[in-house]
Structure formats: C-alpha cells, structure tokens
Design a protein around this motif. Structure first.
Motif, mmCIF file in Angstrom:
data_model
loop_
_atom_site.group_PDB
_atom_site.id
_atom_site.type_symbol
_atom_site.label_atom_id
_atom_site.label_comp_id
_atom_site.label_asym_id
_atom_site.label_seq_id
_atom_site.Cartn_x
_atom_site.Cartn_y
_atom_site.Cartn_z
ATOM 1 N N PHE A 27 6.629 -6.613 8.931
ATOM 2 C CA PHE A 27 5.806 -5.806 9.839
ATOM 3 C C PHE A 27 6.445 -4.446 10.070
ATOM 4 O O PHE A 27 7.657 -4.361 10.299
ATOM 5 N N TYR A 28 5.629 -3.409 9.986
ATOM 6 C CA TYR A 28 6.127 -2.049 10.183
ATOM 7 C C TYR A 28 5.656 -1.541 11.540
ATOM 8 O O TYR A 28 4.446 -1.508 11.813
ATOM 9 N N ALA A 29 6.592 -1.176 12.376
ATOM 10 C CA ALA A 29 6.239 -0.747 13.730
ATOM 11 C C ALA A 29 6.218 0.771 13.878
ATOM 12 O O ALA A 29 5.909 1.284 14.950
ATOM 13 N N GLY A 30 6.536 1.510 12.797
ATOM 14 C CA GLY A 30 6.591 2.968 12.888
ATOM 15 C C GLY A 30 5.222 3.624 12.716
ATOM 16 O O GLY A 30 4.184 2.956 12.754
ATOM 17 N N HIS A 31 5.236 4.940 12.525
ATOM 18 C CA HIS A 31 3.975 5.673 12.418
ATOM 19 C C HIS A 31 3.944 6.607 11.210
ATOM 20 O O HIS A 31 3.200 7.581 11.207
ATOM 21 N N ALA A 32 4.766 6.327 10.196
ATOM 22 C CA ALA A 32 4.809 7.219 9.029
ATOM 23 C C ALA A 32 3.491 7.146 8.250
ATOM 24 O O ALA A 32 2.766 6.157 8.326
ATOM 25 N N ASP A 33 3.199 8.233 7.524
ATOM 26 C CA ASP A 33 1.979 8.269 6.716
ATOM 27 C C ASP A 33 2.100 7.413 5.461
ATOM 28 O O ASP A 33 1.098 7.034 4.862
ATOM 29 N N LYS A 34 3.343 7.172 5.060
ATOM 30 C CA LYS A 34 3.563 6.335 3.875
ATOM 31 C C LYS A 34 4.672 5.350 4.185
ATOM 32 O O LYS A 34 5.741 5.744 4.647
ATOM 33 N N TYR A 35 4.413 4.107 3.932
ATOM 34 C CA TYR A 35 5.459 3.107 4.140
ATOM 35 C C TYR A 35 5.199 1.873 3.281
ATOM 36 O O TYR A 35 4.100 1.699 2.748
ATOM 37 N N ILE A 36 6.228 1.058 3.158
ATOM 38 C CA ILE A 36 6.127 -0.167 2.347
ATOM 39 C C ILE A 36 6.553 -1.352 3.207
ATOM 40 O O ILE A 36 7.552 -1.282 3.924
ATOM 41 N N VAL A 37 5.757 -2.413 3.148
ATOM 42 C CA VAL A 37 6.123 -3.660 3.822
ATOM 43 C C VAL A 37 6.323 -4.712 2.741
ATOM 44 O O VAL A 37 5.493 -4.836 1.840
ATOM 45 N N ASP A 63 3.699 -4.294 -0.076
ATOM 46 C CA ASP A 63 2.455 -3.684 0.390
ATOM 47 C C ASP A 63 2.692 -2.201 0.611
ATOM 48 O O ASP A 63 3.473 -1.808 1.482
ATOM 49 N N ILE A 64 1.995 -1.394 -0.180
ATOM 50 C CA ILE A 64 2.177 0.057 -0.081
ATOM 51 C C ILE A 64 1.033 0.627 0.754
ATOM 52 O O ILE A 64 -0.138 0.421 0.427
ATOM 53 N N TYR A 65 1.389 1.282 1.823
ATOM 54 C CA TYR A 65 0.400 1.916 2.702
ATOM 55 C C TYR A 65 0.593 3.423 2.631
ATOM 56 O O TYR A 65 1.722 3.920 2.694
ATOM 57 N N SER A 66 -0.522 4.134 2.492
ATOM 58 C CA SER A 66 -0.415 5.592 2.416
ATOM 59 C C SER A 66 -1.702 6.230 2.914
ATOM 60 O O SER A 66 -2.791 5.689 2.699
ATOM 61 N N LYS A 67 -1.561 7.392 3.550
ATOM 62 C CA LYS A 67 -2.769 8.113 3.970
ATOM 63 C C LYS A 67 -3.247 9.055 2.872
ATOM 64 O O LYS A 67 -4.209 9.788 3.046
ATOM 65 N N GLY A 68 -2.540 9.072 1.752
ATOM 66 C CA GLY A 68 -2.954 9.901 0.616
ATOM 67 C C GLY A 68 -2.778 9.128 -0.674
ATOM 68 O O GLY A 68 -2.743 7.902 -0.675
ATOM 69 N N ASN A 69 -2.647 9.884 -1.760
ATOM 70 C CA ASN A 69 -2.498 9.266 -3.078
ATOM 71 C C ASN A 69 -1.229 8.400 -3.137
ATOM 72 O O ASN A 69 -0.144 8.858 -2.809
ATOM 73 N N TYR A 70 -1.385 7.163 -3.537
ATOM 74 C CA TYR A 70 -0.234 6.247 -3.527
ATOM 75 C C TYR A 70 0.208 5.849 -4.934
ATOM 76 O O TYR A 70 1.096 5.006 -5.085
ATOM 77 N N TYR A 71 -0.407 6.418 -5.954
ATOM 78 C CA TYR A 71 -0.076 5.986 -7.322
ATOM 79 C C TYR A 71 1.383 6.278 -7.689
ATOM 80 O O TYR A 71 2.020 5.483 -8.364
ATOM 81 N N ASN A 72 1.886 7.419 -7.251
ATOM 82 C CA ASN A 72 3.287 7.740 -7.560
ATOM 83 C C ASN A 72 4.244 6.766 -6.875
ATOM 84 O O ASN A 72 5.309 6.457 -7.414
ATOM 85 N N GLY B 103 -3.080 -8.743 4.124
ATOM 86 C CA GLY B 103 -2.710 -8.037 5.348
ATOM 87 C C GLY B 103 -3.421 -6.700 5.447
ATOM 88 O O GLY B 103 -4.235 -6.352 4.592
ATOM 89 N N ARG B 104 -3.101 -5.946 6.486
ATOM 90 C CA ARG B 104 -3.686 -4.617 6.650
ATOM 91 C C ARG B 104 -2.799 -3.789 7.565
ATOM 92 O O ARG B 104 -1.994 -4.338 8.307
ATOM 93 N N SER B 105 -2.971 -2.482 7.495
ATOM 94 C CA SER B 105 -2.163 -1.614 8.346
ATOM 95 C C SER B 105 -2.577 -1.837 9.799
ATOM 96 O O SER B 105 -3.746 -2.028 10.102
ATOM 97 N N GLY B 106 -1.611 -1.816 10.667
ATOM 98 C CA GLY B 106 -1.930 -1.913 12.096
ATOM 99 C C GLY B 106 -2.234 -3.315 12.573
ATOM 100 O O GLY B 106 -2.472 -3.528 13.752
ATOM 101 N N ALA B 107 -2.256 -4.280 11.675
ATOM 102 C CA ALA B 107 -2.520 -5.656 12.127
ATOM 103 C C ALA B 107 -1.325 -6.150 12.927
ATOM 104 O O ALA B 107 -0.189 -5.989 12.497
ATOM 105 N N PRO B 108 -1.571 -6.727 14.097
ATOM 106 C CA PRO B 108 -0.443 -7.129 14.946
ATOM 107 C C PRO B 108 0.193 -8.450 14.500
ATOM 108 O O PRO B 108 0.958 -9.030 15.228
ATOM 109 N N TYR B 109 -0.176 -8.930 13.330
ATOM 110 C CA TYR B 109 0.402 -10.177 12.832
ATOM 111 C C TYR B 109 0.677 -10.023 11.331
ATOM 112 O O TYR B 109 -0.002 -9.259 10.650
ATOM 113 N N PRO B 110 1.679 -10.729 10.826
ATOM 114 C CA PRO B 110 1.927 -10.626 9.381
ATOM 115 C C PRO B 110 0.833 -11.326 8.581
ATOM 116 O O PRO B 110 0.150 -12.207 9.102
#
Lengths: 120, 139
Positions: A27-37, A63-72, B103-110
C-alpha cells in the motif's frame, strides 16, 4: 515475502527519465504522480525430492501507477528485474487500466524468481 | 533378399481407430476437466467480500470452441453477472473482480488476487490426464 529485501535494495534510488519513482509494499500512502506498489501474489513448488520441497518459485506483482505515460517505467522495471534473474510473466499482466476518480493510469506487471530451499 | 512382415496387435489397432474418431471429443473432455479445476479454485479462493456482492454462481465455463488459426481447442473460465450497489448503480461483476485482482490507486485496502492464482498447472494437468484415460488405455 521471500524477495522483499532484494526488491527494496534493487529499487533503492530507482529513477526513470530523471524522475525518482517511489516504491511501496502492498500500500502506498504518499501522493506522488508516479509510484510502484509490489506484493507477492503467489508461490509454486518448483522442485521436490526426498519427500520435501527443494525449490519454490515466488511470483510478484508490480503495480505501476502514473498520471501520465507509464511505458518507460514498465520498460525500466522490466530491465532492472530481468537483469537480476527475474522472469517476466506476461500472461499474468493486467490489461491497461485507468482509475477515473483518481486520474491514475495503472498497469500490473508480473515477475517470478526461483529460490532453493535448504533443509538442514 | 530378407523380408520382414510386422503386425500390430488387434486391440492396439482398434484403439488407434477409436482415437482417430474420438480425438476431438477427448480433447474437449480434457479441456473441460481442466477448466472445472480452475472453476472450483476460483470459487474457493474468491475473497469473501467479493462473494458477498454477487448473487448466486457467477463463475462459469464457456462452451469448448476451436481456434483454427492455431489449431487450438479452448474454453474459458469467466466471471459473469452484475453487481448492484446500495445506490442501485449497476456494475459488471468482471470489473469488480478486476479491482480485487489488480487493486486500484487510492483503495484503502490491498488487492486480493484470486483469479490468476487459481490456475494451478499441476492440478489442471492431472485432471486433464485423468480425462484422457477414458480414451487411452495404459498398459
């Protein structure tokens, strides 16, 4: 959790296109535009002998999360892991996903790595 | 000049003849047996929260179909149906399953992956070989 320590070490200071990408376990608790879980989603016996398990393959989701292009980011993750003896599992990857309410694109890429169990 | 005449036992010839006729049926039975294993695993591994939002049996196996491009004989295990929330919003169950699986971004559970983990190769292979035994006798 077989390889968590290795993953944390590998991704320490992980940057893509000069931008630092945060990594979090489960679980990612931060607010970055790009992150990996990342998380371990499965494990399989790979080798048994003498009535015991001798080898295991651990399967991890990234799990790659991005607010833009994530292919790179995907490509950088793939290169980093495959060059460290991880095997890409494309048939377990997710489709391209988009979370409307948060605005994040999301792609799950899956990798596996074997480990030998030593029974003393 | 030396000559050699060989012959196969009658029961073996009979088995080959039957196999020629029944190959498609055998493959169809094998793939269905493998899919049944996956279906059972999906039902067993499905997160309780997901099971709660579904009504009845939403995991189904499709009919066996052929893909001529690769000579394949296939079937699919799928999640069907709809989820209706308390605001009467209707969401296809596969989309809800997707959230549990990836999963999804912002989901409060894994996330709670259950679908991909249901494809246990050794279990599937065993079920398929058991189905094959109905057609091929091993001696």
């Amino acid at each position: 959790m077989l390889f968590n320590a290795e993953i944390e070490t590998l991704f320490n200071g992980f940057t893509v296109d000069g931008e630092s990408i945060d990594l979090a376990y489960l679980f990612y608790a931060g607010h970055a535009d790009k992150y990996i879980v990342y998380s371990q989603v499965d494990s399989r016996n790979s080798y048994s002998a003498d009535d015991d398990i001798q080898g295991v393959v651990a399967i991890y989701d990234f799990d790659i999360y991005s607010k833009g292009n994530y292919y790179n980011i995907i490509e950088a993750v793939r290169q980093l892991l495959t060059s460290n003896n991880w095997t890409w599992q494309p048939n377990r990857d997710s489709p391209d996903l988009y979370d409307v309410d948060t605005g994040y694109y999301h792609k799950t890429v899956c990798f596996a790595k074997p480990i030998q169990i030593t029974n003393n | 000049m030396a000559a050699f005449v060989g012959g196969l036992p009658d029961d073996l010839i009979k088995m080959f003849t039957e196999l020629e006729i029944n190959t498609e049926q055998m493959l169809s039975d094998m793939i269905t047996a493998g899919a049944a294993v996956v279906e059972a695993n999906v039902n067993a591994k499905m997160p309780r929260d997901f099971k709660k939002v579904l009504n009845g049996n939403n995991v189904k196996i499709t009919k066996v179909y052929k893909t001529p491009s690769d000579d394949g004989i296939n079937c699919q295990v799928m999640i069907t149906g709809y989820f209706i929330n308390r605001h009467k919003q209707v969401t296809p169950a596969p989309l809800v399953a997707n959230i549990f699986e990836y999963g999804r971004s912002g989901a409060p559970y894994p996330k709670q992956p259950f679908f991909r983990a249901s494809f246990n190769e050794s279990q599937i292979e065993k079920a398929m070989l058991d189905a094959q035994k109905k057609y091929i006798e091993e001696s």
